[in-house]
Design a protein around this motif. Structure first.
Motif, PDB file in Angstrom:
ATOM      1  N   GLY A 142      55.713  13.413  15.755  1.00 56.01           N
ATOM      2  CA  GLY A 142      55.639  13.965  17.100  1.00 56.01           C
ATOM      3  C   GLY A 142      54.776  15.196  17.199  1.00 56.01           C
ATOM      4  N   ASP A 143      55.293  16.210  17.913  1.00 57.40           N
ATOM      5  CA  ASP A 143      54.494  17.395  18.198  1.00 57.40           C
ATOM      6  C   ASP A 143      54.357  18.321  16.996  1.00 57.40           C
ATOM      7  OD1 ASP A 143      53.034  18.774  20.346  1.00 57.40           O
ATOM      8  OD2 ASP A 143      54.508  20.363  20.031  1.00 57.40           O
ATOM      9  N   ARG A 144      55.106  18.080  15.927  1.00 56.09           N
ATOM     10  CA  ARG A 144      54.950  18.906  14.733  1.00 56.09           C
ATOM     11  C   ARG A 144      53.519  18.817  14.194  1.00 56.09           C
ATOM     12  NH1 ARG A 144      60.503  17.791  11.218  1.00 56.09           N
ATOM     13  NH2 ARG A 144      61.973  18.476  12.818  1.00 56.09           N
ATOM     14  N   TYR A 145      52.917  17.659  14.359  1.00 52.90           N
ATOM     15  CA  TYR A 145      51.549  17.486  13.868  1.00 52.90           C
ATOM     16  C   TYR A 145      50.576  18.393  14.619  1.00 52.90           C
ATOM     17  CZ  TYR A 145      47.029  15.415  12.884  1.00 52.90           C
ATOM     18  OH  TYR A 145      45.721  15.242  12.536  1.00 52.90           O
ATOM     19  N   ALA A 146      50.685  18.441  15.948  1.00 47.20           N
ATOM     20  CA  ALA A 146      49.777  19.276  16.742  1.00 47.20           C
ATOM     21  C   ALA A 146      49.943  20.750  16.387  1.00 47.20           C
ATOM     22  CB  ALA A 146      50.043  19.059  18.232  1.00 47.20           C
ATOM     23  N   VAL A 147      51.187  21.193  16.232  1.00 44.17           N
ATOM     24  CA  VAL A 147      51.434  22.593  15.870  1.00 44.17           C
ATOM     25  C   VAL A 147      50.889  22.888  14.479  1.00 44.17           C
ATOM     26  CG1 VAL A 147      53.232  24.306  15.436  1.00 44.17           C
ATOM     27  CG2 VAL A 147      53.433  22.763  17.389  1.00 44.17           C
ATOM     28  N   ALA A 148      51.027  21.927  13.557  1.00 42.74           N
ATOM     29  CA  ALA A 148      50.496  22.113  12.202  1.00 42.74           C
ATOM     30  C   ALA A 148      48.978  22.231  12.220  1.00 42.74           C
ATOM     31  CB  ALA A 148      50.932  20.965  11.303  1.00 42.74           C
ATOM     32  N   ILE A 149      48.325  21.459  13.083  1.00 49.23           N
ATOM     33  CA  ILE A 149      46.869  21.527  13.198  1.00 49.23           C
ATOM     34  C   ILE A 149      46.441  22.929  13.654  1.00 49.23           C
ATOM     35  CG2 ILE A 149      44.926  20.773  14.634  1.00 49.23           C
ATOM     36  CD1 ILE A 149      45.483  18.915  12.391  1.00 49.23           C
ATOM     37  N   SER A 150      47.131  23.465  14.660  1.00 51.21           N
ATOM     38  CA  SER A 150      46.778  24.807  15.133  1.00 51.21           C
ATOM     39  C   SER A 150      47.033  25.845  14.046  1.00 51.21           C
ATOM     40  CB  SER A 150      47.573  25.149  16.390  1.00 51.21           C
ATOM     41  OG  SER A 150      48.937  25.358  16.096  1.00 51.21           O
ATOM     42  N   LEU A 151      48.111  25.659  13.298  1.00 54.42           N
ATOM     43  CA  LEU A 151      48.452  26.605  12.231  1.00 54.42           C
ATOM     44  C   LEU A 151      47.412  26.582  11.115  1.00 54.42           C
ATOM     45  CD1 LEU A 151      50.495  28.597  10.998  1.00 54.42           C
ATOM     46  CD2 LEU A 151      51.667  26.626  10.007  1.00 54.42           C
ATOM     47  N   THR A 152      47.028  25.398  10.658  1.00 56.35           N
ATOM     48  CA  THR A 152      46.049  25.317   9.576  1.00 56.35           C
ATOM     49  C   THR A 152      44.678  25.820  10.028  1.00 56.35           C
ATOM     50  OG1 THR A 152      45.691  22.975  10.150  1.00 56.35           O
ATOM     51  CG2 THR A 152      47.189  23.439   8.340  1.00 56.35           C
ATOM     52  N   GLY A 153      44.339  25.594  11.309  1.00 54.04           N
ATOM     53  CA  GLY A 153      43.071  26.114  11.809  1.00 54.04           C
ATOM     54  C   GLY A 153      43.030  27.634  11.788  1.00 54.04           C
ATOM     55  N   THR A 154      44.142  28.260  12.183  1.00 59.14           N
ATOM     56  CA  THR A 154      44.221  29.717  12.156  1.00 59.14           C
ATOM     57  C   THR A 154      44.176  30.235  10.726  1.00 59.14           C
ATOM     58  OG1 THR A 154      45.535  29.706  14.188  1.00 59.14           O
ATOM     59  CG2 THR A 154      45.614  31.703  12.835  1.00 59.14           C
ATOM     60  N   VAL A 155      44.927  29.579   9.848  1.00 59.86           N
ATOM     61  CA  VAL A 155      44.971  29.992   8.452  1.00 59.86           C
ATOM     62  C   VAL A 155      43.603  29.854   7.794  1.00 59.86           C
ATOM     63  CG1 VAL A 155      45.887  29.340   6.188  1.00 59.86           C
ATOM     64  CG2 VAL A 155      47.428  29.634   8.112  1.00 59.86           C
ATOM     65  N   LEU A 156      42.836  28.849   8.202  1.00 51.95           N
ATOM     66  CA  LEU A 156      41.491  28.675   7.648  1.00 51.95           C
ATOM     67  C   LEU A 156      40.649  29.916   7.872  1.00 51.95           C
ATOM     68  CD1 LEU A 156      39.159  27.000   6.453  1.00 51.95           C
ATOM     69  CD2 LEU A 156      38.733  26.120   8.757  1.00 51.95           C
ATOM     70  N   GLN A 157      40.688  30.458   9.099  1.00 53.88           N
ATOM     71  CA  GLN A 157      39.894  31.654   9.389  1.00 53.88           C
ATOM     72  C   GLN A 157      40.363  32.833   8.532  1.00 53.88           C
ATOM     73  OE1 GLN A 157      37.394  31.146  11.411  1.00 53.88           O
ATOM     74  NE2 GLN A 157      38.089  29.139  12.085  1.00 53.88           N
ATOM     75  N   VAL A 158      41.683  33.011   8.429  1.00 58.24           N
ATOM     76  CA  VAL A 158      42.233  34.122   7.655  1.00 58.24           C
ATOM     77  C   VAL A 158      41.924  33.950   6.164  1.00 58.24           C
ATOM     78  CG1 VAL A 158      44.351  35.320   6.987  1.00 58.24           C
ATOM     79  CG2 VAL A 158      44.051  34.512   9.348  1.00 58.24           C
ATOM     80  N   ALA A 159      42.088  32.724   5.663  1.00 51.93           N
ATOM     81  CA  ALA A 159      41.856  32.465   4.247  1.00 51.93           C
ATOM     82  C   ALA A 159      40.398  32.709   3.863  1.00 51.93           C
ATOM     83  CB  ALA A 159      42.253  31.028   3.904  1.00 51.93           C
ATOM     84  N   GLN A 160      39.481  32.362   4.757  1.00 53.37           N
ATOM     85  CA  GLN A 160      38.073  32.609   4.472  1.00 53.37           C
ATOM     86  C   GLN A 160      37.796  34.108   4.358  1.00 53.37           C
ATOM     87  OE1 GLN A 160      36.263  30.414   7.706  1.00 53.37           O
ATOM     88  NE2 GLN A 160      35.736  28.707   6.361  1.00 53.37           N
ATOM     89  N   LEU A 161      38.395  34.884   5.267  1.00 51.83           N
ATOM     90  CA  LEU A 161      38.215  36.335   5.198  1.00 51.83           C
ATOM     91  C   LEU A 161      38.806  36.897   3.914  1.00 51.83           C
ATOM     92  CD1 LEU A 161      39.052  37.323   8.893  1.00 51.83           C
ATOM     93  CD2 LEU A 161      36.801  37.235   7.810  1.00 51.83           C
ATOM     94  N   ILE A 162      40.008  36.419   3.530  1.00 53.42           N
ATOM     95  CA  ILE A 162      40.641  36.886   2.291  1.00 53.42           C
ATOM     96  C   ILE A 162      39.774  36.512   1.092  1.00 53.42           C
ATOM     97  CG2 ILE A 162      42.628  36.591   0.759  1.00 53.42           C
ATOM     98  CD1 ILE A 162      44.339  36.174   3.244  1.00 53.42           C
ATOM     99  N   GLY A 163      39.273  35.268   1.091  1.00 49.39           N
ATOM    100  CA  GLY A 163      38.460  34.811  -0.036  1.00 49.39           C
ATOM    101  C   GLY A 163      37.194  35.614  -0.198  1.00 49.39           C
ATOM    102  N   PHE A 164      36.489  35.854   0.912  1.00 51.79           N
ATOM    103  CA  PHE A 164      35.263  36.650   0.837  1.00 51.79           C
ATOM    104  C   PHE A 164      35.566  38.076   0.381  1.00 51.79           C
ATOM    105  CE2 PHE A 164      33.250  33.674   4.093  1.00 51.79           C
ATOM    106  CZ  PHE A 164      32.505  33.031   3.127  1.00 51.79           C
TER     107      PHE A 164
END
Length: 440
Positions: A142-164
């Motif tokens: 159900g909607d858990r998938y949509a929320v997970a997509i938004s969460l991973t998208g946000t984390v991607l931006q943060v993780a890239q900043l942490i990695g750099f």
């Protein structure tokens, strides 16, 4: 299978409900670890190559090598996520990458060997990402998938900043080898985590009763035929590609655009960061706080905002004099355009709802390979245009032409919407065994 046939929830799922799914935790954690590790390794290798060769071109090519497999063989390599058990693809990819990256960390390794090892490491990204994305759609209902997509998208931006940032610290305090060893450790931890946390499932093609004995090329072709031949999938992928082509084009001319707005070359980073920052915030707002039905209705306004914000940002020099004020207004408008990037959430949900699990991996490869291609093409075309006219003119054209170009896929997506009974054209056109794209 997540999403397919599930009744939409009246309220959005919560982060707690998403993390309550046991298998999501290693999928999310491995994504976070590998992203941080990859970014710090890119920084380390780019600096290492430049230090050894004093060549900016070789350093740039080193940075780009990790994206090459997606363009050259993404759809083919992603098909492995459908042919083999997905948990094995994930674990095996991380084990292989841990070994290869550890080998890269050996002091004094010849430069050609380093580049070869980097290419080999990058070859495991398409099957890993295809398997992770397809499996995430399987385990989240159900909607858990949509929320997970938004969460991973946000984390991607943060993780890239942490990695750099972490890569820079390690290079100052230690060495490139230390950064590479840390990257190898992230892959090793990820592999152990998924070994302990993921259920054992058969290969999706076997579970779906699909014909065996087919070649990898045949499987790849079937995914490509599905995307091209199914109106709804073609509209979804078309909208993703067209919007990405024009939204990302200004990144290719960020430096000359910054200099046109003000005499501060160091502000280029702010210009590049404004849109992703808006995308991260928009992902949280739309994914976590908007009910599913509202997300669907917001799709068109969000697409328009993503391109319209870029168009308005390009017109700022016509209203304000060159300087700090104009630059700040441009940053605000680019941030607003980034908010519109949350349109990817309802698109990803529609993507998954349209296809059975057994074909998600290979179609994911088709979608992502195309995204990499159009993003690169947009940057190149913007660079060519900026040699002929002012950078702001190129950005304005990107926004204006993009707004006109998305009309066709938006109308096609509306015409191909599932009926009230929840049926989807993909199932009708291709039969029960067929499938299609995963989220891009």
């Amino acid at each position: 299978m997540s999403g397919s046939g599930a009744r939409p929830a009246a309220r959005p799922a919560t982060y707690g409900q998403v993390f309550a799914v046991r298998e999501f935790r290693p999928l999310f954690g491995s994504y976070l670890l590998s992203t941080i590790g990859d970014e710090l390794a890119r920084v380390a290798l780019t600096v290492l190559v430049y230090q050894r060769t004093d060549s900016a071109l070789l350093a740039a090519l080193t940075f780009a090598i990790s994206y090459l497999p997606w363009l050259l063989g993404g759809p083919v390599l992603s098909a492995l996520a459908d042919r083999l058990p997905r948990h094995r693809v994930l674990i095996g990819s991380d084990v292989a990458r841990a070994v290869l990256v550890a080998a890269m960390a050996v002091p004094g390794a010849p430069l050609p060997l380093l580049l070869l090892l980097l290419l080999l490491v990058s070859l495991f990204a398409p099957p890993f990402e295809a398997a992770r994305s397809a499996l995430m759609a399987d385990v989240l209902e159900g909607d858990r998938y949509a929320v997970a997509i938004s969460l991973t998208g946000t984390v991607l931006q943060v993780a890239q900043l942490i990695g750099f940032g972490l890569g820079g610290v390690l290079l100052v305090q230690f060495s490139a080898s230390a950064a590479l060893l840390l990257n190898a450790a992230t892959f090793a931890v990820s592999a152990v985590w998924m070994t302990l946390g993921l259920a054992r499932r058969p290969a999706p093609v076997q579970d779906a009763g699909e014909e065996t004995g087919r070649s990898l090329a045949q499987d790849t072709a079937s995914g490509l035929r599905l995307v091209i031949g199914t109106p709804r999938l073609r509209a979804i992928v078309g909208l993703l590609w067209v919007s990405a082509l024009f939204v990302n084009a200004p990144e290719g001319i960020a430096t000359p655009w910054t200099l046109e707005l003000q005499d501060a070359l160091g502000a280029t980073g702010l210009l590049l960061a404004a849109n992703p920052a808006g995308t991260a915030v928009g992902g949280v707002l739309v994914g976590r706080f908007c009910p599913p039905a509202l997300r669907d209705r917001l799709l068109t306004p969000l697409v328009v905002l993503s391109l319209g914000g870029i168009l308005l940002a390009a017109l700022v020099p016509l209203v304000l004099d060159r300087g700090t004020t104009a630059f700040v207004v441009v940053l605000v408008l680019l941030f607003a355009a980034g908010l519109g990037g949350a349109c990817s959430i309802p698109l990803n949900v529609a993507f998954v709802q349209a296809v059975p699990s057994a074909f998600r991996g290979r179609a994911f490869g088709v979608a992502v390979a195309g995204l990499y291609g159009v993003q690169g093409l947009g940057a190149v075309l913007a660079g060519v245009g900026a040699d002929l006219v002012r950078p702001s003119t190129v950005v304005a054209l990107s926004g204006a032409i993009g707004l006109a170009a998305v009309v066709v896929p938006l109308l096609s997506l509306r015409r191909s919407a599932p009926g009230p009974a929840g049926g989807d054209p993909a199932h009708v056109a291709c039969g029960p065994p067929a499938g299609g794209p995963s989220q891009a």
